[in-house]
Write a protein that holds these residues in place. Structure first.
Motif, PDB file in Angstrom:
ATOM      1  N   LEU A  79       0.822  -1.215   0.000  1.00 29.13           N
ATOM      2  CA  LEU A  79       0.000   0.000   0.000  1.00 29.13           C
ATOM      3  C   LEU A  79       0.858   1.270   0.000  1.00 29.13           C
ATOM      4  O   LEU A  79       0.844   2.048   0.962  1.00 29.13           O
ATOM      5  N   SER A  82       0.497   4.841   2.024  1.00 29.11           N
ATOM      6  CA  SER A  82      -0.514   4.741   3.075  1.00 29.11           C
ATOM      7  C   SER A  82       0.084   5.114   4.428  1.00 29.11           C
ATOM      8  O   SER A  82       1.297   5.147   4.623  1.00 29.11           O
ATOM      9  N   GLN A 138      -4.486   3.383   7.469  1.00 31.50           N
ATOM     10  CA  GLN A 138      -5.052   2.199   6.822  1.00 31.50           C
ATOM     11  C   GLN A 138      -4.385   0.912   7.310  1.00 31.50           C
ATOM     12  O   GLN A 138      -4.863  -0.187   7.029  1.00 31.50           O
ATOM     13  N   ASN A 332       3.017   7.272  -8.419  1.00 28.36           N
ATOM     14  CA  ASN A 332       2.670   5.851  -8.406  1.00 28.36           C
ATOM     15  C   ASN A 332       1.899   5.536  -9.685  1.00 28.36           C
ATOM     16  O   ASN A 332       0.754   5.950  -9.842  1.00 28.36           O
ATOM     17  N   THR A 335      -1.129   0.072 -11.884  1.00 25.30           N
ATOM     18  CA  THR A 335      -2.564  -0.026 -12.098  1.00 25.30           C
ATOM     19  C   THR A 335      -3.238  -0.477 -10.796  1.00 25.30           C
ATOM     20  O   THR A 335      -2.570  -1.012  -9.898  1.00 25.30           O
ATOM     21  N   PRO A 336      -4.540  -0.302 -10.659  1.00 23.13           N
ATOM     22  CA  PRO A 336      -5.231  -0.773  -9.458  1.00 23.13           C
ATOM     23  C   PRO A 336      -5.061  -2.277  -9.222  1.00 23.13           C
ATOM     24  O   PRO A 336      -5.186  -2.751  -8.090  1.00 23.13           O
ATOM     25  N   GLN A 337      -4.770  -3.009 -10.280  1.00 18.73           N
ATOM     26  CA  GLN A 337      -4.560  -4.457 -10.163  1.00 18.73           C
ATOM     27  C   GLN A 337      -3.114  -4.799  -9.803  1.00 18.73           C
ATOM     28  O   GLN A 337      -2.769  -5.979  -9.669  1.00 18.73           O
ATOM     29  N   GLY A 338      -2.255  -3.776  -9.643  1.00 18.80           N
ATOM     30  CA  GLY A 338      -0.865  -4.022  -9.295  1.00 18.80           C
ATOM     31  C   GLY A 338      -0.021  -4.501 -10.451  1.00 18.80           C
ATOM     32  O   GLY A 338       0.897  -5.314 -10.281  1.00 18.80           O
ATOM     33  N   TRP A 351      -1.329  -4.183  -2.975  1.00 18.04           N
ATOM     34  CA  TRP A 351      -1.542  -2.883  -3.623  1.00 18.04           C
ATOM     35  C   TRP A 351      -2.924  -2.300  -3.361  1.00 18.04           C
ATOM     36  O   TRP A 351      -3.151  -1.131  -3.673  1.00 18.04           O
ATOM     37  N   SER A 352      -3.860  -3.077  -2.833  1.00 17.82           N
ATOM     38  CA  SER A 352      -5.211  -2.539  -2.650  1.00 17.82           C
ATOM     39  C   SER A 352      -5.839  -3.105  -1.397  1.00 17.82           C
ATOM     40  O   SER A 352      -5.322  -4.051  -0.810  1.00 17.82           O
TER      41      SER A 352
END
Length: 352
Positions: A79, A82, A138, A332, A335-338, A351-352
């Motif tokens: 993360l 974070s 988080q 960064n 992508t949201p999918q790493g 990553w999420s």
């Protein structure tokens, strides 16, 4: 209460990481020392003790609680950017002469650390997690002292944190038992482990054993925890090519995706005569790690002086993915999918 020991002993609960032995003895299972304690005796850590045939462990206080960037732990693949509520208690099962948190870690062992009594603040798991949430955290991280010796306390905090959707991590010397790792597995998302050197002789001087830490790295990885490893590179202690090569080769044998952090030493505690680690030494260490097959190698404690070794690059195409300066994430591109946006390569991490 007149002494720091009396104050700490009042902030305890019966420990369940223990084994009952004859004649009211107990064997502690929190760390690999596996201390066999008769009534009235204390463990190597000085914080766990046998009272009337029952093992007691620290509970219900912190000596420090701060909200820090996750990169400060350090985690680079967990993360990025974070905030982590980082808490610690007192005591340690090692006695490293270069410890940067020695005032906390050496309580009841080094009289010079007696001032740590002034840091003790009683708190409940719920209060601690609520504080972190108010500060935008988080992640919850057990750090500062050695978290293994206070695992029962950490798990009670992690249970509350998990209910709030937070991630949980340890920052540890890795001197664990299988029992402790199995107990932590349902709650612990990430485990940052210090691999201090490749010499068992030198490990024993610090209070541990090399093989135990190597086994912890492998078991934590096998249990599905996200593992990152740090080696503080100390001149004339662990900075030889052989030491660095064997360290990085072992990590690659567990997984080439384990991030390895080689960090710079600054004179601290009782190791004041050793030189600071030069930038060129960290760069050499990183090159050795890369040659050994590690896909992600980072250099720390010298922000702005190690070039791209603060950044994350795609191991497939070399594309810059996460750009950093010290503990700050400047960019960064994951992508949201790493995955790498340029080539689609899956980048190992959380990553999420």
């Amino acid at each position: 209460m007149n002494t720091i020991r009396e104050k700490l002993d009042a902030l305890t609960k019966p420990a369940w990481l223990s084994e009952a032995l004859p004649d009211d003895g107990v064997r502690c299972q929190a760390c690999a020392h596996r201390c066999h304690l008769k009534p009235g005796q204390r463990g190597v850590c000085q914080m766990r003790f046998n009272r009337g045939g029952q093992l007691y462990a620290p509970w219900g206080y912190v000596a420090a609680a701060n909200v820090d960037p996750i990169e400060k732990k350090p985690f680079m693949h967990f993360l990025p950017g974070s905030a982590a509520l980082t808490f610690g208690m007192l005591g340690c099962n090692f006695h490293c002469d270069f410890c940067q948190n020695w005032v906390s870690s050496q309580t009841l062992r080094d009289p010079a650390s007696d001032g740590s009594v002034n840091y003790i603040q009683a708190v409940s798991p719920q209060e601690l997690v609520d504080y972190g949430l108010r500060r935008g955290a988080q992640v919850v991280a057990s750090s500062y002292n050695e978290p293994l010796i206070t695992t029962e306390w950490a798990i009670d905090i992690f249970k509350v944190a998990k209910e709030k959707g937070m991630r949980c991590v340890y920052v540890s010397n890795g001197y664990a038992t299988p029992e402790a790792l199995q107990a932590l597995a349902p709650y612990l998302d990430g485990y940052k482990i210090d691999l201090k050197c490749w010499s068992d002789k030198r490990y024993r001087e610090l209070g541990g054993s090399l093989q135990v830490v190597l086994d912890t790295i492998r078991m934590a990885h096998d249990l599905g925890m996200w593992v990152e490893v740090v080696t503080l590179v100390i001149p004339d202690f662990n900075d030889s090519n052989e030491d660095l090569w064997e360290t990085s080769r072992y990590l690659a044998s567990v997984s080439a995706d384990i991030p390895w952090h080689v960090t710079a030493f600054h004179p601290m505690y009782k190791r004041l005569d050793s030189h600071r680690t030069e930038t060129t030494v960290l760069q050499r260490a990183a090159e050795i790690g890369q040659e050994a097959g590690l896909r992600y190698v980072y250099a720390g404690n010298l922000p702005g002086r190690v070039g791209s070794l603060e950044d994350t690059h795609c191991p497939a195409c070399g594309n810059l993915l996460v750009r950093r300066a010290g503990f700050s994430v400047l960019e960064n591109k994951l992508t949201p999918q790493g995955t790498c946006p340029a080539c689609g390569e899956k980048i190992a991490g959380v990553w999420s």
